[in-house]
Design a protein around this motif. Sequence first.
Motif, PDB file in Angstrom:
ATOM      1  N   UNK A  70      -6.535 -61.588  43.810  1.00 28.31           N
ATOM      2  CA  UNK A  70      -6.904 -61.184  45.165  1.00 28.31           C
ATOM      3  C   UNK A  70      -8.285 -60.554  45.133  1.00 28.31           C
ATOM      4  N   UNK A  71      -9.112 -60.952  46.100  1.00 24.88           N
ATOM      5  CA  UNK A  71     -10.477 -60.419  46.214  1.00 24.88           C
ATOM      6  C   UNK A  71     -10.368 -58.994  46.750  1.00 24.88           C
ATOM      7  N   UNK A  72     -10.824 -58.057  45.965  1.00 25.14           N
ATOM      8  CA  UNK A  72     -10.627 -56.626  46.224  1.00 25.14           C
ATOM      9  C   UNK A  72     -11.989 -55.966  46.401  1.00 25.14           C
ATOM     10  N   UNK A  73     -12.108 -55.113  47.403  1.00 26.33           N
ATOM     11  CA  UNK A  73     -13.410 -54.498  47.658  1.00 26.33           C
ATOM     12  C   UNK A  73     -13.437 -53.044  47.231  1.00 26.33           C
ATOM     13  N   UNK A  74     -14.093 -52.800  46.124  1.00 25.15           N
ATOM     14  CA  UNK A  74     -14.321 -51.425  45.692  1.00 25.15           C
ATOM     15  C   UNK A  74     -15.427 -50.834  46.552  1.00 25.15           C
ATOM     16  N   UNK A  75     -15.401 -49.516  46.773  1.00 25.88           N
ATOM     17  CA  UNK A  75     -16.439 -48.925  47.618  1.00 25.88           C
ATOM     18  C   UNK A  75     -17.812 -48.990  46.962  1.00 25.88           C
ATOM     19  N   UNK A  76     -18.825 -49.071  47.807  1.00 27.19           N
ATOM     20  CA  UNK A  76     -20.197 -49.107  47.301  1.00 27.19           C
ATOM     21  C   UNK A  76     -20.749 -47.690  47.218  1.00 27.19           C
ATOM     22  N   UNK A  77     -20.265 -46.821  48.113  1.00 20.99           N
ATOM     23  CA  UNK A  77     -20.639 -45.411  48.029  1.00 20.99           C
ATOM     24  C   UNK A  77     -19.515 -44.666  47.315  1.00 20.99           C
ATOM     25  N   UNK A  78     -19.866 -43.884  46.327  1.00 22.46           N
ATOM     26  CA  UNK A  78     -18.844 -43.185  45.556  1.00 22.46           C
ATOM     27  C   UNK A  78     -19.229 -41.721  45.373  1.00 22.46           C
ATOM     28  N   UNK A  79     -18.221 -40.872  45.367  1.00 20.94           N
ATOM     29  CA  UNK A  79     -18.493 -39.444  45.186  1.00 20.94           C
ATOM     30  C   UNK A  79     -18.270 -39.023  43.739  1.00 20.94           C
ATOM     31  N   UNK A  80     -17.761 -39.945  42.909  1.00 19.26           N
ATOM     32  CA  UNK A  80     -17.581 -39.576  41.508  1.00 19.26           C
ATOM     33  C   UNK A  80     -18.746 -40.120  40.697  1.00 19.26           C
ATOM     34  N   UNK A  81     -19.296 -39.285  39.850  1.00 19.01           N
ATOM     35  CA  UNK A  81     -20.388 -39.757  38.994  1.00 19.01           C
ATOM     36  C   UNK A  81     -19.871 -39.884  37.576  1.00 19.01           C
ATOM     37  N   UNK A  82     -18.606 -40.334  37.477  1.00 22.29           N
ATOM     38  CA  UNK A  82     -17.922 -40.260  36.195  1.00 22.29           C
ATOM     39  C   UNK A  82     -17.852 -41.584  35.459  1.00 22.29           C
ATOM     40  N   UNK A  83     -18.345 -42.647  36.081  1.00 21.22           N
ATOM     41  CA  UNK A  83     -18.205 -43.946  35.409  1.00 21.22           C
ATOM     42  C   UNK A  83     -18.949 -43.967  34.081  1.00 21.22           C
ATOM     43  N   UNK A  84     -19.934 -43.131  33.967  1.00 19.04           N
ATOM     44  CA  UNK A  84     -20.670 -43.049  32.712  1.00 19.04           C
ATOM     45  C   UNK A  84     -21.447 -44.306  32.394  1.00 19.04           C
ATOM     46  N   UNK A  85     -21.795 -45.075  33.417  1.00 18.31           N
ATOM     47  CA  UNK A  85     -22.502 -46.335  33.168  1.00 18.31           C
ATOM     48  C   UNK A  85     -23.970 -46.219  33.512  1.00 18.31           C
ATOM     49  N   UNK A  86     -24.500 -45.017  33.529  1.00 20.74           N
ATOM     50  CA  UNK A  86     -25.932 -44.897  33.720  1.00 20.74           C
ATOM     51  C   UNK A  86     -26.324 -44.047  34.906  1.00 20.74           C
ATOM     52  N   UNK A  87     -27.639 -43.908  35.116  1.00 18.42           N
ATOM     53  CA  UNK A  87     -28.183 -43.099  36.198  1.00 18.42           C
ATOM     54  C   UNK A  87     -27.830 -43.702  37.552  1.00 18.42           C
ATOM     55  N   UNK A  88     -27.608 -42.824  38.547  1.00 15.09           N
ATOM     56  CA  UNK A  88     -27.178 -43.300  39.856  1.00 15.09           C
ATOM     57  C   UNK A  88     -28.193 -42.958  40.944  1.00 15.09           C
ATOM     58  N   UNK A  89     -28.182 -43.779  42.010  1.00 15.73           N
ATOM     59  CA  UNK A  89     -28.978 -43.489  43.204  1.00 15.73           C
ATOM     60  C   UNK A  89     -28.171 -42.565  44.108  1.00 15.73           C
ATOM     61  N   UNK A  90     -28.807 -41.523  44.617  1.00 18.90           N
ATOM     62  CA  UNK A  90     -28.092 -40.626  45.506  1.00 18.90           C
ATOM     63  C   UNK A  90     -28.122 -41.145  46.938  1.00 18.90           C
ATOM     64  N   UNK A  91     -27.001 -40.996  47.634  1.00 19.15           N
ATOM     65  CA  UNK A  91     -26.906 -41.360  49.050  1.00 19.15           C
ATOM     66  C   UNK A  91     -26.800 -40.066  49.838  1.00 19.15           C
ATOM     67  N   UNK A  92     -27.728 -39.856  50.757  1.00 19.57           N
ATOM     68  CA  UNK A  92     -27.745 -38.577  51.459  1.00 19.57           C
ATOM     69  C   UNK A  92     -28.379 -38.719  52.827  1.00 19.57           C
TER      70      UNK A  92
END
Length: 477
Positions: A153-175
Amino acid sequence: MKKYIKEIFAQPSLTEEIIVEGWVRSKRESAQVVFVMLNDGSCLKNLQIVLSLENTDENIIKRIATGACIAAKGTLVASQGKEQAFEMQANTIDILGEADAEKYPLQPKAHSMEYLRDIAHLRSRTQTFGAIFRIRHSLGFAVHQFFHQEGFFYWHSPIITASDAEGAGEMFRVSTLPAENPPMNEEKKVNFKEDFFGREAHLTVSGQLEAELGALGLGKVYTFGPTFRAENSNTTRHLAEFWMIEPEMAFFDIKDNMDLAEKFLKYVIQFALDNNAEDLAFLNERFEKENKAKKKEEQAEMNLLEKLNFVVAQEFERISYTEAIDILLNSNYHKKKKFNFEVKWGIDLQSEHERYLVEKHFKKPVIISDYPKEIKAFYMKQNEDGKTVRAMDILFPGIGEVVGGSQREENYEKLKERTDAMGITEQLWWYLETRQFGTAYHSGFGAGFERLVLFVTGMGNIRDVIPFPRTPKNAEF
RNA sequence: UCCUUCUUAGCUCAGUUGGUUAGAGCACCUGACUGUUAAUCAGGGGGUCCUUGGUUCAAGCCCAAGAGAAGGAGCCA
């Protein structure tokens, strides 16, 4: 009757009057007639339009310049020229959009990829980029078709996230806070409680964690969406905004995961071979030309089509990290000290090591599994040996890692041990809860869509396989 | 972010040891040509030599800083 050039070439009819609309690639004038090469983007081929100089308004002929958009009405006739079987004898030409020949940036000649990147708003009008983007579409379509057929099933994960825990690199802030004089808290730091979400938020670096939540309810899900990394990466293989495919499957162990990933890659490549033969043949010619221009020791042994057919036909080599280290230690490269980085158990494999394994030793795609846990992410399932985790990377010749995945840690205590160590237990409470309520063994992987397109098109730079690349210092268009 | 290289006409590039008016091919414009295939042939117009500062009688060329680009590395998909 309006026709697309693709339809005309599929079923040429020499009787009815037709209309084609498209952009002028080139115009050649002779004493009696004018030849116009017209392309409408539906396929690689141009339709040759022939105009009689005598019967056509001089002013119209002048305005048929390279880049102009025109509608041509006429009938197909057998061509007197050698390069094409038929052509359109045009009765009327409408100029839909003029292009000043002196200012239009695309000339009927070869342009450098760097120059075309600077005019990305127009580069889809070139043969090469038309071919690339038609193949990109096919691959994207094939991704959905593959997973649908496999019961996902095609599942949509959110594009905006409040957790910075994925540990996959630097993130862009949304504000939505003002850039100048943002509200401050008592510690004299920006007060994100006043921000839109009431907390600090970012663009996602991976949809995996949320995809796992989907898999632990729907069984098999996949995401296919944009992903963002704010790393200052300046390479031919990295983008700040790219598209990633992330399947996540309940009741899949690491071997099931590898089987699926291999089947997936072969399916989408075969799909392109079956559906984009013309565009691939064009890119293959381009690839061969470029390859010949390279130094002998850097030349590829196979051309693009051979390489794609080879990958689809071969079983991917599967080795453990420990075996990979042994192969590297016993290699002539190591004995002759050709590696710049030291090889020993525990290191993160460097580009040069991966390249040796894929391009020199096995000469085909390689799946490496069971990496040391210290160099891999917190969510990967720990093996019984206490030293390694059930991770797997798929390495392709030329582009390196195209897939990275693992069996996920489903044991609550073991997972919490890792999140505690990283100090992220609190913010990932929802992720950990799935391990407390009906936990299940499960697996998944992430595949970089642009790296796949890069491999299939044989292009050298990832910025040339996405319409509008975002890289450090570049967000034009 | 680090290393290397690069930035000269619309594009691709040449420019010698620092020396007088900065060149070529393609593109564009004009003309010629009985159907071309990135047509061909002849002629013409076209320059912030990336920016700023410095050295010098003199800088496209030497020096410094900055900007941008390409390739490689790291990070990763």
